[in-house]
Design a protein around this motif. Structure first.
Motif, PDB file in Angstrom:
ATOM      1  N   MET A  33      38.188  40.106 -23.548  1.00 43.33           N
ATOM      2  CA  MET A  33      37.857  39.123 -22.514  1.00 43.33           C
ATOM      3  C   MET A  33      36.570  38.372 -22.893  1.00 43.33           C
ATOM      4  O   MET A  33      35.635  38.964 -23.431  1.00 43.33           O
ATOM      5  CB  MET A  33      37.674  39.802 -21.161  1.00 43.33           C
ATOM      6  N   ARG A  34      36.548  37.083 -22.603  1.00 45.38           N
ATOM      7  CA  ARG A  34      35.356  36.284 -22.841  1.00 45.38           C
ATOM      8  C   ARG A  34      34.628  36.089 -21.520  1.00 45.38           C
ATOM      9  O   ARG A  34      35.222  35.665 -20.527  1.00 45.38           O
ATOM     10  CB  ARG A  34      35.740  34.932 -23.439  1.00 45.38           C
ATOM     11  N   LYS A  35      33.331  36.412 -21.495  1.00 47.90           N
ATOM     12  CA  LYS A  35      32.540  36.253 -20.293  1.00 47.90           C
ATOM     13  C   LYS A  35      31.596  35.066 -20.450  1.00 47.90           C
ATOM     14  O   LYS A  35      31.054  34.831 -21.525  1.00 47.90           O
ATOM     15  CB  LYS A  35      31.739  37.526 -19.990  1.00 47.90           C
ATOM     16  N   GLU A  36      31.406  34.312 -19.366  1.00 49.82           N
ATOM     17  CA  GLU A  36      30.524  33.146 -19.402  1.00 49.82           C
ATOM     18  C   GLU A  36      29.893  32.969 -18.025  1.00 49.82           C
ATOM     19  O   GLU A  36      30.546  33.155 -17.000  1.00 49.82           O
ATOM     20  CB  GLU A  36      31.315  31.891 -19.776  1.00 49.82           C
ATOM     21  N   LYS A  37      28.605  32.596 -18.005  1.00 50.75           N
ATOM     22  CA  LYS A  37      27.909  32.361 -16.752  1.00 50.75           C
ATOM     23  C   LYS A  37      27.895  30.874 -16.408  1.00 50.75           C
ATOM     24  O   LYS A  37      27.752  30.033 -17.289  1.00 50.75           O
ATOM     25  CB  LYS A  37      26.469  32.889 -16.824  1.00 50.75           C
ATOM     26  N   PHE A  38      28.046  30.587 -15.115  1.00 55.35           N
ATOM     27  CA  PHE A  38      28.033  29.219 -14.622  1.00 55.35           C
ATOM     28  C   PHE A  38      26.945  29.096 -13.551  1.00 55.35           C
ATOM     29  O   PHE A  38      26.994  29.786 -12.531  1.00 55.35           O
ATOM     30  CB  PHE A  38      29.398  28.842 -14.033  1.00 55.35           C
TER      31      PHE A  38
ATOM     32  N   THR B 196      34.940  27.002 -25.452  1.00 52.56           N
ATOM     33  CA  THR B 196      33.771  26.985 -24.582  1.00 52.56           C
ATOM     34  C   THR B 196      32.877  25.861 -25.082  1.00 52.56           C
ATOM     35  O   THR B 196      32.398  25.896 -26.219  1.00 52.56           O
ATOM     36  CB  THR B 196      33.013  28.321 -24.606  1.00 52.56           C
ATOM     37  N   ILE B 197      32.685  24.863 -24.249  1.00 49.77           N
ATOM     38  CA  ILE B 197      32.002  23.638 -24.682  1.00 49.77           C
ATOM     39  C   ILE B 197      30.548  23.666 -24.228  1.00 49.77           C
ATOM     40  O   ILE B 197      30.246  23.623 -23.036  1.00 49.77           O
ATOM     41  CB  ILE B 197      32.732  22.395 -24.126  1.00 49.77           C
ATOM     42  N   VAL B 198      29.645  23.766 -25.200  1.00 47.59           N
ATOM     43  CA  VAL B 198      28.206  23.775 -24.932  1.00 47.59           C
ATOM     44  C   VAL B 198      27.509  22.846 -25.918  1.00 47.59           C
ATOM     45  O   VAL B 198      28.044  22.533 -26.987  1.00 47.59           O
ATOM     46  CB  VAL B 198      27.600  25.197 -25.051  1.00 47.59           C
TER      47      VAL B 198
END
Length: 431
Positions: free
Chosen positions: A1-6, A25-27
């Motif tokens: 699983m990929r985790k990302e904070k918003f 994931t666009i950063v």
């Protein structure tokens, strides 16, 4: 699983996405020049693009107008580079009395003395005053003719009376003209309200019912009528020199460009692409983005850049989940609120917008258009009743938004994450 904070206001939500469904994931990208901000500014002034150095363009007897942004663009750190622009003029022997600072307010409000000082910095403000452009004062405007788009070009008279016009500011992606900076200091910066509205009206397709023009978008100038119209207006004014900065996501200067206002801006756009233009192979079925937390998500109006960039990554009928707290509600003025609140159909909104165009109305219309074109879910503290007619669903948490999406569309959705949606522009690879 990929985790990302918003980011959400002063806090954040975390998302977990199955790697098998995650397209990208666009950063923003990190670049390093190995130079300080001062070194980058001096380097640009000493190596202007397709132009002589500013000190070699002006004469001591010339009257100089330096067009600067207003307080809403304070992030461009004008106080950092304007003293160095003035140094160039001093080296040419231009006295202070021959230099004026004109703030390109466009349709924005007049500024306070404190805001003027923030723009010029503590030393320059002791020597110069800032003149705020007034787009409604016809006595201070001169008519230069019409563009091929039938836009009447009225420009600040004081600027036109000077021997040289120097444009300053910053370059970022812009949802109407492709990129800010450059010619935007002229139109809308120092033009009349009539000129500005005629230009921005080009954001709509010619045929009623067709909605927003797909060529009018972030990162695009090819065939973009707003860009082309602005370029024609700038050509009538004939700026002598331009100095623009490009910023990093953290708010430091990433680079600077100077010289010819067309060619230098081209190089600046290239730098913006390197930082905030992010290639992705295909569009997604589910786009999850954050407006960037407080103050970027202070209200819905300020979240428009995120929706615009998210749409670039979205398939037709995709689900867009925007994380934006909106602690101060809809934001904007009464016009944007009217467009969102008081119409039952997108067509009626478009008719109203065409009849009496304004930027505020267009922003409101764009949100509503997004609500009808996509499955738009807002993770927000906003009162759901405020956007019910706009086709936007409001939930309190990101988990609720995902559960709602997965229940409706299943869990195997090609997903793109955009935690910096306000700044990053997805660019779909051609191969």
């Amino acid at each position: 699983m990929r985790k990302e904070k918003f980011k959400f206001g002063d806090s954040s939500f975390e998302i977990s996405v199955d790697e098998a469904n995650l397209l990208d994931t666009i950063v923003s990208k990190t670049i390093s020049t190995g130079k300080t901000e001062d070194e980058m500014i001096y380097d640009a002034l000493n190596h202007p693009i397709n132009s002589k150095k500013l000190r070699d363009i002006v004469k001591p007897s010339d009257k100089i107008c330096i067009v600067i942004p207003d307080a809403t663009r304070a992030w461009q750190k004008t106080y950092k580079f304007l003293p160095k622009v003035v140094e160039e003029l001093k080296q040419a022997g231009v006295p202070d009395k021959n230099i004026i600072f004109l703030s390109a307010l466009g349709t924005h409000r007049k500024q306070t003395a404190e805001e003027h000082e923030n723009l010029l910095g503590p030393e320059l403000i002791k020597r110069f005053k800032v003149i705020d452009h007034d787009c409604f004062d016809k006595d201070d405007l001169s008519y230069l003719g019409k563009t091929s788009y039938d836009t009447p070009v009225w420009v600040n008279k004081l600027a036109l009376e000077c021997d040289h016009l120097i444009l300053t500011g910053g370059i970022i992606y812009h949802f109407l003209v492709g990129w800010s900076g450059g010619k935007k200091s002229i139109l809308p910066g120092i033009c009349s309200y009539e000129t500005i509205m005629a230009n921005h009206h080009l954001s709509l397709c010619e045929t009623i019912g067709s909605g927003s023009n797909p060529l009018v978008r972030s990162g695009n100038i090819m065939g973009n009528p707003i860009h082309n119209d602005m370029m024609e207006a700038a050509a009538l004014v004939k700026p002598s020199f331009m100095f623009n900065v490009v910023m990093t996501p953290s708010g430091t200067i990433a680079g600077a460009v100077a010289g010819d206002y067309i060619d230098a801006h081209t190089k600046g756009r290239d730098l913006v692409r390197k930082i905030d233009g992010v290639s992705t192979k295909e569009k997604g079925d589910l786009i999850v983005g954050s407006a960037g937390g407080y103050p970027k998500d202070i209200n819905l109006y300020q979240s428009i850049k995120s929706i615009i960039n998210m749409r670039e990554a979205a398939n037709d009928n995709a689900t867009l989940i925007l994380v934006s707290q909106c602690r101060e509600g809809l934001g904007g003025n009464s016009e944007v609120q009217d467009i969102i609140l008081n119409y039952d159909s997108l067509l009626d909104r478009e008719k109203n917008l065409r009849k009496d165009y304004s930027i505020s109305k267009f922003v409101g219309y764009y949100f509503c258009e997004s609500g009808f074109k996509y499955d738009l879910i807002l993770v927000s503290d906003l009162d759901p009743s405020l956007v019910k007619k706009a086709g936007i669903t409001v939930v309190k948490t990101l988990d609720q938004a995902l559960q709602l999406t997965y229940k409706k569309r299943g869990t195997n959705l090609r997903t793109i994450l955009m935690p910096q949606a306000a700044n990053t522009l997805p660019i779909i690879s051609k191969n």
